[in-house]
Enzyme design. Structure first.
Site, PDB file in Angstrom:
ATOM      1  N   GLN A 171      -5.125  -0.598  -4.253  1.00 30.00           N
ATOM      2  CA  GLN A 171      -5.935  -1.853  -4.869  1.00 30.00           C
ATOM      3  C   GLN A 171      -6.669  -1.354  -6.245  1.00 30.00           C
ATOM      4  O   GLN A 171      -6.633  -2.176  -7.172  1.00 30.00           O
ATOM      5  CB  GLN A 171      -6.820  -2.661  -3.875  1.00 30.00           C
ATOM      6  CG  GLN A 171      -7.221  -4.016  -4.400  1.00 30.00           C
ATOM      7  CD  GLN A 171      -8.236  -4.649  -3.399  1.00 30.00           C
ATOM      8  OE1 GLN A 171      -7.448  -4.635  -2.145  1.00 30.00           O
ATOM      9  NE2 GLN A 171      -9.108  -5.134  -3.526  1.00 30.00           N
TER      10      GLN A 171
ATOM     11  N   CYS B   4      -2.401  -2.358   6.805  1.00 31.11           N
ATOM     12  CA  CYS B   4      -2.759  -1.085   7.286  1.00 31.11           C
ATOM     13  C   CYS B   4      -3.906  -0.871   7.873  1.00 31.11           C
ATOM     14  O   CYS B   4      -4.386  -0.075   8.527  1.00 31.11           O
ATOM     15  CB  CYS B   4      -2.612   0.094   6.218  1.00 31.11           C
ATOM     16  SG  CYS B   4      -3.412   0.175   4.686  1.00 31.11           S
TER      17      CYS B   4
ATOM     18  N   HIS C 263      -5.782  -5.708   4.052  1.00 32.19           N
ATOM     19  CA  HIS C 263      -4.692  -4.559   3.916  1.00 32.19           C
ATOM     20  C   HIS C 263      -4.205  -4.443   5.362  1.00 32.19           C
ATOM     21  O   HIS C 263      -4.820  -4.264   6.226  1.00 32.19           O
ATOM     22  CB  HIS C 263      -5.480  -3.406   3.569  1.00 32.19           C
ATOM     23  CG  HIS C 263      -5.703  -3.154   1.980  1.00 32.19           C
ATOM     24  ND1 HIS C 263      -5.108  -2.310   1.394  1.00 32.19           N
ATOM     25  CD2 HIS C 263      -6.472  -3.991   1.289  1.00 32.19           C
ATOM     26  CE1 HIS C 263      -5.523  -2.634   0.001  1.00 32.19           C
ATOM     27  NE2 HIS C 263      -6.466  -3.710  -0.067  1.00 32.19           N
TER      28      HIS C 263
ATOM     29  N   CYS D 269       0.945  -1.249  -0.100  1.00 29.24           N
ATOM     30  CA  CYS D 269      -0.149  -0.143   0.007  1.00 29.24           C
ATOM     31  C   CYS D 269       0.767   1.274   0.169  1.00 29.24           C
ATOM     32  O   CYS D 269       1.673   1.257   0.834  1.00 29.24           O
ATOM     33  CB  CYS D 269      -0.887  -0.023   1.112  1.00 29.24           C
ATOM     34  SG  CYS D 269      -1.035   1.304   2.110  1.00 29.24           S
ATOM     35  N   GLU D 270       0.497   2.137  -0.992  1.00 31.07           N
ATOM     36  CA  GLU D 270       1.446   3.314  -1.078  1.00 31.07           C
ATOM     37  C   GLU D 270       1.372   4.297   0.060  1.00 31.07           C
ATOM     38  O   GLU D 270       2.087   5.292   0.202  1.00 31.07           O
ATOM     39  CB  GLU D 270       1.397   3.896  -2.684  1.00 31.07           C
ATOM     40  CG  GLU D 270       0.120   4.411  -2.908  1.00 31.07           C
ATOM     41  CD  GLU D 270       0.235   4.981  -4.185  1.00 31.07           C
ATOM     42  OE1 GLU D 270       0.851   4.575  -5.171  1.00 31.07           O
ATOM     43  OE2 GLU D 270      -0.583   5.918  -4.478  1.00 31.07           O
ATOM     44  N   HIS D 271       0.384   4.183   0.541  1.00 25.99           N
ATOM     45  CA  HIS D 271       0.136   5.145   1.754  1.00 25.99           C
ATOM     46  C   HIS D 271       0.777   4.931   2.877  1.00 25.99           C
ATOM     47  O   HIS D 271       1.174   5.873   3.713  1.00 25.99           O
ATOM     48  CB  HIS D 271      -1.478   5.178   2.123  1.00 25.99           C
ATOM     49  CG  HIS D 271      -2.411   5.492   0.885  1.00 25.99           C
ATOM     50  ND1 HIS D 271      -3.433   5.007   0.616  1.00 25.99           N
ATOM     51  CD2 HIS D 271      -2.080   6.452  -0.204  1.00 25.99           C
ATOM     52  CE1 HIS D 271      -4.043   5.618  -0.372  1.00 25.99           C
ATOM     53  NE2 HIS D 271      -3.157   6.270  -0.942  1.00 25.99           N
ATOM     54  N   HIS D 272       0.990   3.442   3.213  1.00 23.40           N
ATOM     55  CA  HIS D 272       1.620   3.375   4.698  1.00 23.40           C
ATOM     56  C   HIS D 272       3.007   2.435   4.318  1.00 23.40           C
ATOM     57  O   HIS D 272       3.517   1.971   5.407  1.00 23.40           O
ATOM     58  CB  HIS D 272       0.726   2.599   5.672  1.00 23.40           C
ATOM     59  CG  HIS D 272      -0.737   3.014   5.874  1.00 23.40           C
ATOM     60  ND1 HIS D 272      -1.706   3.148   5.087  1.00 23.40           N
ATOM     61  CD2 HIS D 272      -0.807   4.059   7.065  1.00 23.40           C
ATOM     62  CE1 HIS D 272      -2.706   4.040   5.689  1.00 23.40           C
ATOM     63  NE2 HIS D 272      -2.179   4.505   6.600  1.00 23.40           N
TER      64      HIS D 272
HETATM   65 ZN   LIG Z   1      -2.541   1.669   3.763  1.00 18.71          ZN
END
Ligand SMILES: [Zn+2]
Length: 217
Positions: free
Chosen positions: A146, A176, A174, A105-108
């Site tokens: 995703q 995260c 996920h 996941c590119e956010h976390h």
């Molecule tokens: Zn994430």
């Protein structure tokens, strides 16, 4: 037509796995390992750890190797796997189910792990089923979300195969969401992208969803 030869064994959902696969050395070799190592050392100091204690001494190098592997898809072209196809007058659904993948996941920068189901209806040409799994592998080994991953796989196949339709359904857990934040272990996310006839024709779409989920609880 489903790829799985045995519907009974196919109905037992495999546990999500995360396999490194045989990623080309070129993708692993182009990463700046030293830079990752220095950054990881900084993170350890920032959270209050001693990066020089025995258990952590090798950690920055280990994390660098792991990131090289997890992000190897950035240096690979998924289209490499769609160039080789065969002429075949088959025009029913071809489905590859349960392609396990592990993405980040590119956010976390935490992994999300799951399965992709990819179907298409050929229009005069087909590709090897392992090539579809390769496309999923390359696209997943990048910083991702995703929703975008689902769209990227569908768009690439509809463009490159010149087929009548593509359906991509992805289910993933996920981390995260399961280990931090709202902490909901067991939750999963499902995304789908329907192109061509799978988008325009409801019964074709129902047929593929039935093939993916029909004989499962
Ligand atoms: Zn994430």
């Amino acid at each position: 037509m489903s790829e799985s030869p045995d519907r009974d064994s196919a109905s037992r959902r495999p546990a999500p796995r995360c396999e490194p696969g045989d990623l080309p050395a070129v993708a692993l070799g182009s990463v700046d390992y030293g830079r990752i190592e220095r950054a990881v050392r900084e993170i350890l100091i920032a959270v209050g750890e001693d990066p020089d204690r025995e258990g952590l001494v090798e950690t920055p190098a280990r994390v660098a190797r792991m990131y090289a592997e997890m992000f190897a898809g950035l240096k690979l072209d998924p289209r490499e796997h769609t160039r080789k196809f065969f002429t075949e007058e088959y025009d029913e659904v071809v489905l590859v189910r349960d392609i396990s993948f592990c993405s980040m996941c590119e956010h976390h920068l935490l992994p999300f792990i799951g399965q992709a189901h990819v179907a298409y209806i050929p229009d005069g040409r087909v590709i090897g089923l392992s090539k579809i799994a390769r496309v999923v592998e390359v696209i997943s080994r990048r910083p991702q979300v995703q929703e975008r991953m689902t769209e990227e796989i569908a768009n690439l196949l509809i463009e490159d195969l010149g087929c009548k339709g593509v359906a991509v359904v992805i289910e993933a857990s996920h981390s995260c969401m399961t280990i931090r934040g709202v902490k909901k272990p067991g939750s999963s996310m499902v995304t789908s992208a329907m192109k061509g006839i799978f988008r325009s024709n409801l019964s074709t779409r129902s047929e593929v969803m039935q093939l993916i989920y029909g004989n499962r609880k």
